[in-house]
Design an enzyme around this catalytic site. Structure first.
Site, PDB file in Angstrom:
ATOM      1  CG  PHE A 210      -1.515  -1.328   1.570  1.00  0.00           C
ATOM      2  CD1 PHE A 210      -2.151  -2.104   0.608  1.00  0.00           C
ATOM      3  CD2 PHE A 210      -1.378  -1.845   2.836  1.00  0.00           C
ATOM      4  CE1 PHE A 210      -2.646  -3.358   0.915  1.00  0.00           C
ATOM      5  CE2 PHE A 210      -1.860  -3.099   3.153  1.00  0.00           C
ATOM      6  CZ  PHE A 210      -2.497  -3.858   2.202  1.00  0.00           C
ATOM      7  CB  CYS A 211       2.153   3.635  -1.555  1.00  0.00           C
ATOM      8  SG  CYS A 211       1.804   3.197  -3.236  1.00  0.00           S
ATOM      9  CB  ALA A 212       2.559   2.528   3.873  1.00  0.00           C
TER      10      ALA A 212
END
Ligand code: PMP
Length: 400
Positions: A351-353
């Protein structure tokens, strides 16, 4: 099924399968679709034309800006700049920092709020809201020179809400500013610059029930007016001379909105903001919390799924986002089965984290999920208890 508190304006359009991936992109609501439809036959250029189409379009664009300002609790003098999305808004702010500014971020952030900053101090993701406040206090107390603390309103991984008021107070006590990445908070709860005493807020229209292409950076005007224009060109320039570099840049939002703006995106976003301002958001929130409880209790009964949390599963306030570690399973494969066999849309991965997911995927029982990441369930307007039950039933079959 729409809630009694919710007007038809906020009904999501184009249902037909179980969509539980709102945190990536939420479905469009009726009022946004209607606003776009109404404008299609009569739009013209914004701020660039004398004709009736152009005049009406300029008016609509500036009306949208005014509604967004109200939606975000802007103070007199605050600016609302239309951008493409949250990533764009935070990159604009990064480019507008006064020289020598240190930006303080936590490792719990989405990459959009982790990567744009030119001089960054990264703090470990905290394990409680109080720890976040204490860590920010220490970091800001230790530095010299201008500083910006930038923090998510609600985590795109765990849905947990960050202690924004307390962080704003800490930042200001140390003479720093605070920016709030409200990409995930704004769709679920009111976000007010004045109410939070925050300096900047960023959001994306496509996560707030409008179609793609419009986002917002709102907040203090001084840094924005002093910064080089984000996009040099027409619209951003007030006067251009005959020699290279001979240019007087516009001030106000136009300075950073070079080129022809996204009228349809801004108007759709403004229409959603207006509808949400008219709605009983406390009632929407209460409904969302019921769904969240149903989901989390159902997950506790599932074999082989562990809800992950930054601040501790019991205490933290959260929005409609829950991520699961699936020990021994590939979450991407499980998400694919949910889609292909059950017609249910969720998201799997990191999740782009990445720093946060790596940390959370190593929770006791979740060990080994590491790089494969997590399975994320997220919802909002239009989600029903039947949707949650369908997901839980399908997960029970796949994980059992
Ligand atoms: N911040 C957060 C917390 C997000 O969840 C996202 C999107 N997943 C972003 C920033 C970036 O949003 P966008 O892709 O619309 O720029």
């Amino acid at each position: 099924m729409s809630l009694a508190v919710q007007t038809a304006d906020l009904d999501v359009i184009g249902a037909g399968f179980v969509h539980l991936d709102y945190a990536a992109t939420a479905p469009c609501v009726r009022v946004a679709a209607d606003a776009v439809q109404a404008l299609l036959p009569r739009y013209g250029s914004v701020h660039r034309g004398a004709g009736p189409r152009s005049q009406a379009s300029t008016l609509e664009y500036e009306r949208a800006r005014a509604v967004v300002a109200t939606f975000l609790g802007c103070r007199p003098g605050d600016q609302v700049v239309f951008t493409r999305n949250t990533t764009d808004a935070l990159n604009l702010l990064a480019r507008a920092l006064p020289p020598g500014t240190t930006t303080v971020v936590f490792d719990g952030e989405h990459h959009a709020n982790l990567l744009p900053w030119p001089s960054v101090l990264r703090l470990p993701a905290p394990s409680s809201p109080a720890e976040a406040v204490a860590a920010a206090d220490r970091a800001l107390g230790d530095r010299t020179g201008p500083a910006l603390l930038t923090v998510t309103g609600a985590s795109n991984v765990t849905g947990e809400v960050w202690p924004l008021r307390e962080l704003a107070a800490v930042a200001h006590r140390h003479g720093a500013r605070i920016a709030v990445d409200a990409a995930q908070l704004a769709p679920h709860a009111p976000v007010s610059l004045a109410g939070l005493d925050a300096d900047y807020v960023a959001l994306s229209g496509h996560k707030l029930y409008a179609p793609f292409g419009a986002g917002v950076l709102a907040g203090r005007a001084d840094w924005l007016d002093a910064a080089p224009p984000y996009l040099a060109g027409g619209g951003a320039s007030a006067w251009v001379g005959d020699r290279a570099g001979d240019v007087r840049w516009a001030t106000g939002p136009a300075r950073h909105e070079g080129g022809t703006p996204n009228l349809l995106g801004a108007v759709a976003l403004g229409a959603v903001c207006a509808a949400l301002l008219e709605t009983d958001r406390a009632a929407l929130r209460a409904h969302e919390q019921e769904l969240l409880t149903r989901l989390r209790e159902g997950v506790r009964r599932l074999p082989g799924a562990v809800e992950v949390s930054l601040f501790g599963t019991r205490t933290a306030e959260r929005v409609g986002i829950v991520s699961l570690a699936l020990p021994g399973r590939d979450p991407v494969a499980v998400a694919a089965r949910l889609a292909d066999t059950f017609g249910i849309g969720v998201r799997a991965g990191q999740f782009c984290a990445h720093p946060l997911v790596r940390r959370l995927a190593s929770v006791p029982g979740g060990a080994g999920c590491g790089e494969a990441g997590l399975l994320r369930v997220s919802f909002g307007l239009g989600t029903t208890s039947d949707d949650i039950d369908s997901l839980l039933g399908a997960l029970g079959l796949l994980l059992g």
